[in-house]
Design a protein around this motif. Structure first.
Motif, PDB file in Angstrom:
ATOM      1  N   ARG A  51     -10.379   7.456  -9.067  1.00 57.43           N
ATOM      2  CA  ARG A  51     -10.036   6.623 -10.313  1.00 57.43           C
ATOM      3  C   ARG A  51      -8.515   6.458 -10.778  1.00 57.43           C
ATOM      4  O   ARG A  51      -7.959   5.467 -11.367  1.00 57.43           O
ATOM      5  N   MET A  52      -7.843   7.660 -10.458  1.00 54.48           N
ATOM      6  CA  MET A  52      -6.357   7.564 -10.535  1.00 54.48           C
ATOM      7  C   MET A  52      -5.734   6.580  -9.704  1.00 54.48           C
ATOM      8  O   MET A  52      -5.007   5.786 -10.184  1.00 54.48           O
ATOM      9  N   LEU A  53      -5.883   6.347  -8.319  1.00 54.68           N
ATOM     10  CA  LEU A  53      -5.447   5.455  -7.571  1.00 54.68           C
ATOM     11  C   LEU A  53      -5.930   3.800  -8.212  1.00 54.68           C
ATOM     12  O   LEU A  53      -4.933   2.896  -8.040  1.00 54.68           O
ATOM     13  N   THR A  54      -7.307   3.821  -8.325  1.00 57.40           N
ATOM     14  CA  THR A  54      -7.663   2.565  -8.918  1.00 57.40           C
ATOM     15  C   THR A  54      -6.831   2.177 -10.364  1.00 57.40           C
ATOM     16  O   THR A  54      -6.281   0.827 -10.389  1.00 57.40           O
ATOM     17  N   GLY A  55      -6.592   3.159 -10.786  1.00 53.78           N
ATOM     18  CA  GLY A  55      -5.966   2.797 -12.343  1.00 53.78           C
ATOM     19  C   GLY A  55      -4.323   2.446 -11.989  1.00 53.78           C
ATOM     20  O   GLY A  55      -3.536   1.803 -12.735  1.00 53.78           O
ATOM     21  N   PHE A  56      -3.749   3.129 -11.019  1.00 54.48           N
ATOM     22  CA  PHE A  56      -2.613   2.975 -10.587  1.00 54.48           C
ATOM     23  C   PHE A  56      -2.264   1.461  -9.939  1.00 54.48           C
ATOM     24  O   PHE A  56      -1.401   0.850 -10.461  1.00 54.48           O
ATOM     25  N   LEU A  92       1.972   0.060  -1.900  1.00 58.45           N
ATOM     26  CA  LEU A  92       1.369   1.215  -2.110  1.00 58.45           C
ATOM     27  C   LEU A  92      -0.048   0.955  -2.823  1.00 58.45           C
ATOM     28  O   LEU A  92      -1.177   1.752  -2.510  1.00 58.45           O
ATOM     29  N   ALA A  93      -0.096   0.137  -3.906  1.00 57.33           N
ATOM     30  CA  ALA A  93      -1.286  -0.291  -4.558  1.00 57.33           C
ATOM     31  C   ALA A  93      -2.272  -1.021  -3.656  1.00 57.33           C
ATOM     32  O   ALA A  93      -3.593  -0.451  -3.800  1.00 57.33           O
ATOM     33  N   VAL A  94      -2.165  -1.704  -2.691  1.00 53.13           N
ATOM     34  CA  VAL A  94      -3.094  -2.037  -1.701  1.00 53.13           C
ATOM     35  C   VAL A  94      -3.405  -1.091  -0.753  1.00 53.13           C
ATOM     36  O   VAL A  94      -4.680  -0.867  -0.530  1.00 53.13           O
ATOM     37  N   ALA A  95      -2.725  -0.367  -0.090  1.00 49.34           N
ATOM     38  CA  ALA A  95      -3.303   0.614   1.114  1.00 49.34           C
ATOM     39  C   ALA A  95      -3.620   1.907   0.534  1.00 49.34           C
ATOM     40  O   ALA A  95      -5.049   2.522   1.034  1.00 49.34           O
ATOM     41  N   LEU A  96      -3.431   2.387  -0.932  1.00 52.39           N
ATOM     42  CA  LEU A  96      -4.188   3.769  -1.215  1.00 52.39           C
ATOM     43  C   LEU A  96      -5.745   3.628  -1.381  1.00 52.39           C
ATOM     44  O   LEU A  96      -6.442   4.327  -1.157  1.00 52.39           O
ATOM     45  N   PRO A  97      -6.143   2.530  -2.208  1.00 51.37           N
ATOM     46  CA  PRO A  97      -7.604   2.275  -2.409  1.00 51.37           C
ATOM     47  C   PRO A  97      -8.437   2.236  -1.055  1.00 51.37           C
ATOM     48  O   PRO A  97      -9.355   2.864  -0.940  1.00 51.37           O
ATOM     49  N   PHE A  98      -7.685   1.729  -0.044  1.00 52.46           N
ATOM     50  CA  PHE A  98      -8.436   1.763   1.477  1.00 52.46           C
ATOM     51  C   PHE A  98      -8.652   3.150   1.960  1.00 52.46           C
ATOM     52  O   PHE A  98      -9.639   3.256   2.563  1.00 52.46           O
ATOM     53  N   ARG A  99      -7.431   3.751   1.814  1.00 52.73           N
ATOM     54  CA  ARG A  99      -7.388   5.258   2.272  1.00 52.73           C
ATOM     55  C   ARG A  99      -8.494   6.132   1.750  1.00 52.73           C
ATOM     56  O   ARG A  99      -9.256   6.805   2.087  1.00 52.73           O
ATOM     57  N   ALA A 100      -8.590   5.938   0.141  1.00 53.92           N
ATOM     58  CA  ALA A 100      -9.290   6.770  -0.764  1.00 53.92           C
ATOM     59  C   ALA A 100     -10.723   6.523  -0.202  1.00 53.92           C
ATOM     60  O   ALA A 100     -11.811   7.196  -0.718  1.00 53.92           O
ATOM     61  N   GLY A 101     -11.177   5.155   0.173  1.00 51.34           N
ATOM     62  CA  GLY A 101     -12.560   4.678   0.314  1.00 51.34           C
ATOM     63  C   GLY A 101     -12.948   5.336   1.811  1.00 51.34           C
ATOM     64  O   GLY A 101     -13.918   4.949   2.196  1.00 51.34           O
ATOM     65  N   GLY A 102     -11.980   5.990   2.323  1.00 52.80           N
ATOM     66  CA  GLY A 102     -12.225   6.616   3.896  1.00 52.80           C
ATOM     67  C   GLY A 102     -11.685   6.053   5.071  1.00 52.80           C
ATOM     68  O   GLY A 102     -12.152   6.405   6.232  1.00 52.80           O
ATOM     69  N   MET A 103     -11.073   4.991   5.047  1.00 51.29           N
ATOM     70  CA  MET A 103     -10.548   4.372   6.102  1.00 51.29           C
ATOM     71  C   MET A 103      -9.637   5.128   6.656  1.00 51.29           C
ATOM     72  O   MET A 103      -8.927   5.965   5.962  1.00 51.29           O
TER      73      MET A 103
END
Length: 244
Positions: free
Chosen positions: A34-39, A151-162
């Motif tokens: 949620r923190m990464l999504t908010g950022f 950063l904002a593009v790559a982080l959610p993919f990593r957070a999703g397990g990619m």
């Protein structure tokens, strides 16, 4: 050659921003997601206002009607895509988080197109007027602004397990449209310059639709998500105002 090297600078900024995924763990808790999504939502909303809407209004071919129509069309397009993906999600079992990441990726990639065009036009006009210093400063400023966007593009993919490699590649590829459209704009400067304000407003509408419909509600489920949203917004606003 100056134009070609100049339009690579924003792409380099996006790529460097995406490198952060190599320092993240694979498994992340819901609070961190949620923190990464908010950022990411904060970065996108500030970019829509300060990188797209305000510059569109300052263009000679811009105006309140052009910007308003472009913004509305961009939002409507994303709303239509969202409805289509929602039906696909129900039929094929795609997760809501995966749909949200896809929408965010599409919006930021769209947003990079007019940025690349702006840099290409700056270098094309600099070639006519005999000076490249202003164009180089613009390219460098957009490149720095692209750091948090990558950063904002790559982080959610990593957070999703990619994997780190795939998350980085997707983050970097979101900026690959910039040199392509930058060169096209440089080759067709007159036509592209007239279309730029409407396209910038269109991309801003697309980004804000994704933020309001998909990302901000997810971030608002926790205080840390809201804090990250405001942090991302403040960071992107500061970069845009300082480098704009």
């Amino acid at each position: 050659m100056n134009t070609f090297l100049g339009i690579l600078i924003p792409f380099l900024g996006t790529t460097l921003g995406a490198c952060c995924v190599f320092f993240m763990r694979r498994s992340l808790g819901e609070r961190v997601q949620r923190m990464l999504t908010g950022f990411a939502a904060g970065v996108m909303s500030a970019a829509a206002v300060f990188s797209m809407l305000l510059p569109a209004m300052r263009q000679k071919a811009g105006g309140w009607l052009t910007v308003t129509l472009g913004f509305a069309l961009g939002a409507a397009m994303i709303a239509g895509v969202d409805a289509f993906l929602g039906r696909t999600q129900r039929l094929q079992g795609v997760s809501a988080s995966a749909k949200r990441r896809l929408m965010m990726y599409a919006a930021i990639t769209l947003h990079n197109i007019p940025e690349g065009m702006a840099v290409g036009l700056a270098f094309a006009l600099a070639g006519v007027e005999g000076g490249f210093a202003g164009a180089a400063v613009l390219a460098l400023g957009i490149g720095v602004q692209n750091l948090p966007e990558g950063l904002a593009v790559a982080l959610p993919f990593r957070a999703g397990g990619m994997s780190r490699g795939r998350s980085f590649a997707l983050g970097a590829l979101s900026g690959a449209v910039e040199p392509v459209f930058g060169m096209l704009a440089a080759l067709a400067a007159g036509m592209m310059q007239g279309a730029l304000p409407g396209m910038m407003a269109f991309c801003a509408g697309a980004m804000m639709q994704v933020v309001f419909a998909e990302m901000a509600p997810q971030a608002a489920k926790s205080r840390v998500g809201l804090f990250a949203l405001m942090t991302g917004y403040a960071l992107m606003m500061a970069l845009d105002l300082a480098l704009g």
